[in-house]
Design a protein around this motif. Structure first.
Motif, PDB file in Angstrom:
ATOM      1  N   LYS A   1      20.502  21.195  50.603  1.00 52.12           N
ATOM      2  CA  LYS A   1      20.939  21.920  49.402  1.00 52.12           C
ATOM      3  C   LYS A   1      20.903  21.036  48.157  1.00 52.12           C
ATOM      4  CE  LYS A   1      20.874  24.544  52.152  1.00 52.12           C
ATOM      5  NZ  LYS A   1      20.786  24.582  53.607  1.00 52.12           N
TER       6      LYS A   1
ATOM      7  N   LEU B   1      25.271  27.519  63.254  1.00 57.01           N
ATOM      8  CA  LEU B   1      25.596  27.403  61.835  1.00 57.01           C
ATOM      9  C   LEU B   1      26.883  26.592  61.684  1.00 57.01           C
ATOM     10  CD1 LEU B   1      24.885  31.091  60.858  1.00 57.01           C
ATOM     11  CD2 LEU B   1      23.533  29.092  60.173  1.00 57.01           C
ATOM     12  N   ALA B   2      26.975  25.853  60.581  1.00 59.80           N
ATOM     13  CA  ALA B   2      28.141  24.995  60.389  1.00 59.80           C
ATOM     14  C   ALA B   2      29.428  25.805  60.294  1.00 59.80           C
ATOM     15  CB  ALA B   2      27.943  24.160  59.130  1.00 59.80           C
TER      16      ALA B   2
ATOM     17  N   GLY C   1      31.797  20.936  63.852  1.00 56.12           N
ATOM     18  CA  GLY C   1      32.636  21.406  64.963  1.00 56.12           C
ATOM     19  C   GLY C   1      33.622  20.338  65.383  1.00 56.12           C
TER      20      GLY C   1
ATOM     21  N   ALA D   1      29.760   8.422  73.406  1.00 57.06           N
ATOM     22  CA  ALA D   1      30.750   8.643  74.461  1.00 57.06           C
ATOM     23  C   ALA D   1      30.062   9.213  75.693  1.00 57.06           C
ATOM     24  CB  ALA D   1      31.807   9.624  73.965  1.00 57.06           C
TER      25      ALA D   1
ATOM     26  N   GLY E   1      30.512  24.598  68.354  1.00 53.95           N
ATOM     27  CA  GLY E   1      29.351  24.261  67.523  1.00 53.95           C
ATOM     28  C   GLY E   1      28.035  24.518  68.236  1.00 53.95           C
ATOM     29  N   ASP E   2      26.976  23.898  67.719  1.00 59.47           N
ATOM     30  CA  ASP E   2      25.609  24.158  68.191  1.00 59.47           C
ATOM     31  C   ASP E   2      25.463  23.967  69.703  1.00 59.47           C
ATOM     32  OD1 ASP E   2      25.023  24.521  65.537  1.00 59.47           O
ATOM     33  OD2 ASP E   2      23.430  23.015  65.451  1.00 59.47           O
TER      34      ASP E   2
ATOM     35  N   GLY F   1      31.559  14.000  69.302  1.00 61.69           N
ATOM     36  CA  GLY F   1      30.661  14.516  68.265  1.00 61.69           C
ATOM     37  C   GLY F   1      31.426  14.724  66.971  1.00 61.69           C
TER      38      GLY F   1
ATOM     39  N   GLU G   1      31.782   9.386  67.544  1.00 60.36           N
ATOM     40  CA  GLU G   1      30.556   9.757  66.831  1.00 60.36           C
ATOM     41  C   GLU G   1      29.586   8.581  66.913  1.00 60.36           C
ATOM     42  OE1 GLU G   1      28.879  12.440  65.340  1.00 60.36           O
ATOM     43  OE2 GLU G   1      27.403  10.825  65.305  1.00 60.36           O
ATOM     44  N   LYS G   2      28.404   8.842  67.487  1.00 64.36           N
ATOM     45  CA  LYS G   2      27.457   7.733  67.721  1.00 64.36           C
ATOM     46  C   LYS G   2      26.580   7.425  66.521  1.00 64.36           C
ATOM     47  CE  LYS G   2      23.936  10.694  69.727  1.00 64.36           C
ATOM     48  NZ  LYS G   2      23.068  11.032  70.807  1.00 64.36           N
TER      49      LYS G   2
ATOM     50  N   GLY H   1      26.479  19.003  69.325  1.00 70.70           N
ATOM     51  CA  GLY H   1      25.482  19.564  68.413  1.00 70.70           C
ATOM     52  C   GLY H   1      24.136  19.896  69.031  1.00 70.70           C
TER      53      GLY H   1
ATOM     54  N   GLY I   1      27.890  14.602  61.106  1.00 68.00           N
ATOM     55  CA  GLY I   1      26.859  15.158  61.986  1.00 68.00           C
ATOM     56  C   GLY I   1      25.591  15.567  61.256  1.00 68.00           C
ATOM     57  N   VAL I   2      24.898  16.516  61.854  1.00 69.11           N
ATOM     58  CA  VAL I   2      23.643  17.004  61.286  1.00 69.11           C
ATOM     59  C   VAL I   2      23.909  17.627  59.918  1.00 69.11           C
ATOM     60  CG1 VAL I   2      21.847  18.775  61.562  1.00 69.11           C
ATOM     61  CG2 VAL I   2      22.500  17.325  63.508  1.00 69.11           C
TER      62      VAL I   2
HETATM   63  P1  FAD Z   1      26.173  18.463  64.748  1.00 65.07           P
HETATM   64  O1  FAD Z   1      26.339  18.604  63.305  1.00 65.07           O
HETATM   65  O2  FAD Z   1      24.828  18.444  65.356  1.00 65.07           O
HETATM   66  O3  FAD Z   1      26.950  17.132  65.160  1.00 65.07           O
HETATM   67  C1  FAD Z   1      26.963  16.643  66.464  1.00 65.07           C
HETATM   68  C2  FAD Z   1      27.271  15.179  66.396  1.00 65.07           C
HETATM   69  O4  FAD Z   1      27.518  14.698  67.716  1.00 65.07           O
HETATM   70  C3  FAD Z   1      26.118  14.338  65.846  1.00 65.07           C
HETATM   71  O5  FAD Z   1      26.564  13.614  64.733  1.00 65.07           O
HETATM   72  C4  FAD Z   1      25.754  13.397  67.003  1.00 65.07           C
HETATM   73  O6  FAD Z   1      25.421  12.105  66.561  1.00 65.07           O
HETATM   74  C5  FAD Z   1      27.044  13.380  67.801  1.00 65.07           C
HETATM   75  N1  FAD Z   1      26.894  13.073  69.224  1.00 65.07           N
HETATM   76  C6  FAD Z   1      26.068  13.685  70.114  1.00 65.07           C
HETATM   77  N2  FAD Z   1      26.261  13.183  71.338  1.00 65.07           N
HETATM   78  C7  FAD Z   1      27.228  12.245  71.223  1.00 65.07           C
HETATM   79  C8  FAD Z   1      27.871  11.386  72.146  1.00 65.07           C
HETATM   80  N3  FAD Z   1      27.589  11.417  73.443  1.00 65.07           N
HETATM   81  N4  FAD Z   1      28.818  10.529  71.675  1.00 65.07           N
HETATM   82  C9  FAD Z   1      29.139  10.486  70.354  1.00 65.07           C
HETATM   83  N5  FAD Z   1      28.558  11.296  69.447  1.00 65.07           N
HETATM   84  C10 FAD Z   1      27.633  12.155  69.881  1.00 65.07           C
HETATM   85  N6  FAD Z   1      24.151  25.464  58.793  1.00 65.07           N
HETATM   86  C11 FAD Z   1      24.775  26.187  57.845  1.00 65.07           C
HETATM   87  O7  FAD Z   1      25.774  26.846  58.149  1.00 65.07           O
HETATM   88  N7  FAD Z   1      24.339  26.203  56.550  1.00 65.07           N
HETATM   89  C12 FAD Z   1      23.250  25.504  56.163  1.00 65.07           C
HETATM   90  O8  FAD Z   1      22.879  25.524  55.000  1.00 65.07           O
HETATM   91  C13 FAD Z   1      22.560  24.743  57.139  1.00 65.07           C
HETATM   92  N8  FAD Z   1      21.484  24.029  56.784  1.00 65.07           N
HETATM   93  C14 FAD Z   1      20.845  23.291  57.741  1.00 65.07           C
HETATM   94  C15 FAD Z   1      19.705  22.584  57.368  1.00 65.07           C
HETATM   95  C16 FAD Z   1      19.023  21.838  58.308  1.00 65.07           C
HETATM   96  C17 FAD Z   1      17.796  21.068  57.893  1.00 65.07           C
HETATM   97  C18 FAD Z   1      19.499  21.785  59.655  1.00 65.07           C
HETATM   98  C19 FAD Z   1      18.807  20.958  60.693  1.00 65.07           C
HETATM   99  C20 FAD Z   1      20.627  22.486  60.034  1.00 65.07           C
HETATM  100  C21 FAD Z   1      21.308  23.248  59.080  1.00 65.07           C
HETATM  101  N9  FAD Z   1      22.428  23.999  59.412  1.00 65.07           N
HETATM  102  C22 FAD Z   1      23.061  24.748  58.464  1.00 65.07           C
HETATM  103  C23 FAD Z   1      22.974  23.988  60.776  1.00 65.07           C
HETATM  104  C24 FAD Z   1      24.173  23.018  60.874  1.00 65.07           C
HETATM  105  O9  FAD Z   1      23.760  21.744  60.459  1.00 65.07           O
HETATM  106  C25 FAD Z   1      24.684  22.976  62.294  1.00 65.07           C
HETATM  107  O10 FAD Z   1      24.985  24.287  62.721  1.00 65.07           O
HETATM  108  C26 FAD Z   1      25.934  22.125  62.386  1.00 65.07           C
HETATM  109  O11 FAD Z   1      25.691  20.814  61.978  1.00 65.07           O
HETATM  110  C27 FAD Z   1      26.457  22.132  63.811  1.00 65.07           C
HETATM  111  O12 FAD Z   1      27.604  21.348  63.868  1.00 65.07           O
HETATM  112  P2  FAD Z   1      28.040  20.663  65.245  1.00 65.07           P
HETATM  113  O13 FAD Z   1      29.355  20.018  64.984  1.00 65.07           O
HETATM  114  O14 FAD Z   1      27.954  21.616  66.353  1.00 65.07           O
HETATM  115  O15 FAD Z   1      26.942  19.582  65.564  1.00 65.07           O
END
Ligand code: FAD
Ligand code: NAI
Length: 456
Positions: free
Chosen positions: A51, A316-317, A15, A114, A308-309, A11, A34-35, A143, A40-41
Motif C-alpha cells: 500500500k 486476510l490480515a 494473527g 519455534a 490466520g493464514d 508466529g 517470531e523467526k 502464516g 509477519g507477511v
Molecule cells: P503471517 O503474516 O504470514 O505471519 C506468520 C509469521 O510466522 C511470519 O512472520 C513467519 O516468519 C512466522 N513463523 C512461521 N513459522 C515460524 C516458526 N516455526 N517459528 C517462529 N516464527 C514462525 N491482507 C489484507 O487483509 N489486506 C491487504 O492489503 C493485504 N495485502 C497483501 C499483500 C501481499 C503482497 C501479500 C503477500 C499478502 C497480503 N495480505 C493482505 C494478506 C496478509 O498479509 C495475510 O493474510 C496476513 O499476513 C496473515 O497473517 P498471519 O498472522 O496468519 O501470518
C-alpha cells in the motif's frame, strides 16, 4: 525450563501478535516466537509495503492528470528508489510499533524459529535454538508462503532472480522495463497497478477467463477494462508452460505464445506454512497443509489453536485479527465464535474494489431468492466532483424474503473505506428499511448505498 507460560504463540504476524497482545492485556503470561520479523507477511512483505508503493503511484497518477483538475504539473515522474526507501521507513515504524505493544503487554518476544517438541504433564513444550519453553496453551499463527507451481524453468528463474514473489518484488530498486505477472488475483493486480504507473510494460497471464478470482464478475470486468485502457496487457484463459531465460511461454485457445520479460512475478495464491513445526509431535490434524480448527479456532487438540493464514480459510490480515480475538476470548473462558459471512475484501488498485458477502453468482448458485440492484457511482456528487474516470458502480444483493443485505460490491474511490459499513449491515442482519433510516454524511461516495435502498 523453569517458567510455565499461560500461552505460547508461534508466529508474529497479525494473527500471532494480536493474539499475544490480547492475551497479555488480559493478564496472561505470554511468549511470542517470531523467526523473521514482527508483523509477519502483512507488515514486512504484504499489506503495508504494497500500500505504501500504491499510494505513491496514486499521487503520481493524479499529478499526471492534473490538467483535468485545473492543475498544471509538468514532467511528473516517480523516483522508484525513493518510493521503496519511504516504504522501508513505513515498515520500520510499524514493526517498531508492534514491538512496543508487546512490551506494553508484557509479552516475551523470542526472535527464533519455534519447533514443537511434545507434551508433558505441565504443558506443551516448544524449542527455540537451544532453549525449551513450556506453556499450558499454544496458538499457531505461522502464516503462509507463496505457492510455486511446477512450471519448467520457474525454480531456476527464482534462484537467479529473474522470477520474483511478493517478498522480492516489493524491494526491487530498478523498475523492470517489461514485467510479466503470472496470476491475475489480488497480488497480481495490485502489483500490475503499481508497475504500470511507474512505467513498466505489464503483462498479466491468468489461467481463468476473468481476473480478480471470486470478485463479482461485473466489477472485475470494469477493473479489467480500466487497466486495459491504462496499457496493461491481459492474457486470459492462458496456461503457462515454461519460463525461459528471458520470458514466459503460455498456451491459449489461439495456440502457443510467448512474451518477453525483464522480471516475472509469480502470484498464483498462497499456501499455509507448517513445515518443520512439529505438529505431528502433538497430533495436530492438517488437511492439505492447512490446520483444521473449529469455530472457536481450536484444533483437534484441546488447548492448541490456529489463527490466520495457517488455517487456510480466509487469507486476510483482518480475518487473522478477528480469529485471534475469538481464540483468546475462548482461552479466557468467554465463548466466542468465528463467522466468515461478512468479511470484507479489498483490492487496492485505482479504482479500488471493495466487496463483502454473497456475490450475485454465489447467491444464485446457492438458490437464494435475491434481488439485485446496482447504481453508478455518479449518483454521488462527491464522486463526480473528485473523479475524471466515472466507471464506478455499487451493487447490493438483498434477500428477497427477509429484505436483509447479503452482499455489497463496489468499484470506485473510497471503496476500501466504505465497505466496512456494508460489512456491519450484513453482520447485524440489517434490513433495507433499517438502512433507509440511517443518515449518511453528504457529500460522500457511500451515500449511493443508501440511495440503492430506495430502489429496492
Ligand atoms: P503471517 O503474516 O504470514 O505471519 C506468520 C509469521 O510466522 C511470519 O512472520 C513467519 O516468519 C512466522 N513463523 C512461521 N513459522 C515460524 C516458526 N516455526 N517459528 C517462529 N516464527 C514462525 N491482507 C489484507 O487483509 N489486506 C491487504 O492489503 C493485504 N495485502 C497483501 C499483500 C501481499 C503482497 C501479500 C503477500 C499478502 C497480503 N495480505 C493482505 C494478506 C496478509 O498479509 C495475510 O493474510 C496476513 O499476513 C496473515 O497473517 P498471519 O498472522 O496468519 O501470518
Ligand atoms: P489469488 O488467489 O488472489 O490469485 C491467484 C490468481 O492466480 C487467480 O486468479 C488464479 O486463477 C491464478 N492462477 C493460479 N494458478 C495459475 C497459473 N498456473 N497460471 C496463471 N494463473 C494462475 O492469490 P495471490 O494474488 O497470490 O494472493 C494471495 C493471497 O494474499 C490472496 O488470496 C489474499 O488472501 C492475500 N492478499 C490480499 C490482498 C488484499 O486484501 N488487498 C492483497 C494481496 C494479497
Amino acid at each position: 525450563m523453569d517458567v510455565v507460560y499461560d500461552l505460547i504463540v508461534i508466529g508474529g504476524g497479525p494473527g500471532g501478535y494480536l493474539a499475544a497482545e490480547r492475551a497479555g492485556q488480559a493478564g496472561l503470561s505470554v511468549a511470542l516466537f517470531e523467526k523473521r520479523a514482527l508483523g509477519g507477511v502483512c507488515l514486512n512483505e504484504g499489506c503495508i509495503p504494497s500500500k505504501a508503493l500504491l499510494n505513491s503511484a496514486k499521487i503520481a497518477d493524479y499529478a499526471k492528470h492534473g490538467s483535468k483538475y485545473g492543475i498544471s504539473c509538468e514532467n511528473v515522474s516517480i523516483n522508484h528508489k525513493a518510493v521503496v526507501k519511504r516504504k522501508d521507513k513505513v515498515v520500520r515504524t510499524l514493526v517498531a510499533g508492534v514491538a512496543m505493544k508487546m512490551k506494553k503487554n508484557k509479552v516475551t518476544v523470542v526472535s527464533e524459529e519455534a519447533v514443537i517438541q511434545g507434551r508433558t504433564a505441565e504443558g506443551f513444550v516448544v524449542k527455540a535454538k537451544d532453549n525449551e519453553y513450556i506453556a499450558k496453551r499454544l496458538v499457531i499463527a505461522t502464516g503462509s508462503v507463496p505457492a510455486m507451481p511446477p512450471i519448467p524453468g520457474l525454480h531456476e528463474g527464482y534462484k537467479n532472480g529473474f522470477v520474483l514473489t511478493n517478498r522480492e518484488i516489493l524491494d526491487i530498486t530498478e523498475v523492470p522495463e517489461k514485467l510479466v505477472i503470472i496470476g491475475g488475483g489480488v497480488i497480481g493486480l495490485e502489483m500490475a497497478s503499481y508497475f504500470n504507473s511507474v512505467g513498466s510494460h505489464v503483462t498479466v497471464i491468468e489461467m481463468l477467463d476473468h481476473i480478480a478470482g471470486p470478485t463479482d464478475r461485473e466489477i472485475s470486468n470494469i477493473l479489467l477494462n480500466n487497466y486495459k485502457k491504462k496499457g496493461v496487457d491481459f492474457r486470459l484463459s492462458a496456461k503457462v508452460t515454461e519460463i525461459t531465460g528471458n520470458g514466459v511461454v503460455f498456451e491459449t485457445a489461439e495456440g502457443r505464445q510467448s512474451v518477453s520479460a525483464n522480471k516475472v512475478l509469480v502470484s498464483i495464491g498462497r499456501r499455509p506454512f507448517t513445515e518443520g513445526l512439529g505438529l505431528e509431535k502433538i497430533g495436530v490434524e492438517t488437511e492439505r497443509g492447512r490446520i483444521k480448527t473449529d469455530e472457536c479456532m481450536q484444533t483437534n487438540i484441546p488447548g492448541v489453536y490456529a489463527v490466520g493464514d495457517v488455517n487456510g480459510v480466509s487469507m486476510l490480515a483482518h480475518t487473522a485479527y478477528r480469529e485471534a480475538e475469538v481464540c483468546i476470548n475462548n482461552i479466557l473462558g468467554k465463548r466466542d465464535t468465528m463467522r466468515y459471512n461478512a468479511i470484507p475484501s479489498v483490492i487496492y488498485t485505482n479504482p479500488e474494489v471493495g466487496c463483502v458477502g454473497e456475490t450475485e453468482e454465489l447467491a444464485k448458485e446457492k438458490g437464494i431468492d435475491v434481488e439485485i440492484v446496482k447504481l453508478p457511482l455518479t449518483y454521488s456528487g462527491r464522486y463526480v466532483a473528485e473523479n475524471t474516470e466515472l466507471d464506478g458502480i455499487v451493487k447490493v444483493i438483498v434477500n428477497k424474503k427477509y429484505r436483509t443485505i447479503l452482499g455489497v460490491h463496489m468499484i470506485g474511490s473510497y471503496a476500501s473505506e466504505i465497505i466496512y459499513g456494508a460489512a456491519m449491515m450484513i453482520e447485524s442482519e440489517m434490513r433495507v428499511e433499517d438502512i433507509r433510516q440511517i443518515v449518511f454524511p453528504h457529500p460522500t461516495v457511500g451515500e449511493v448505498i443508501k440511495e440503492i435502498m430506495w430502489e429496492l
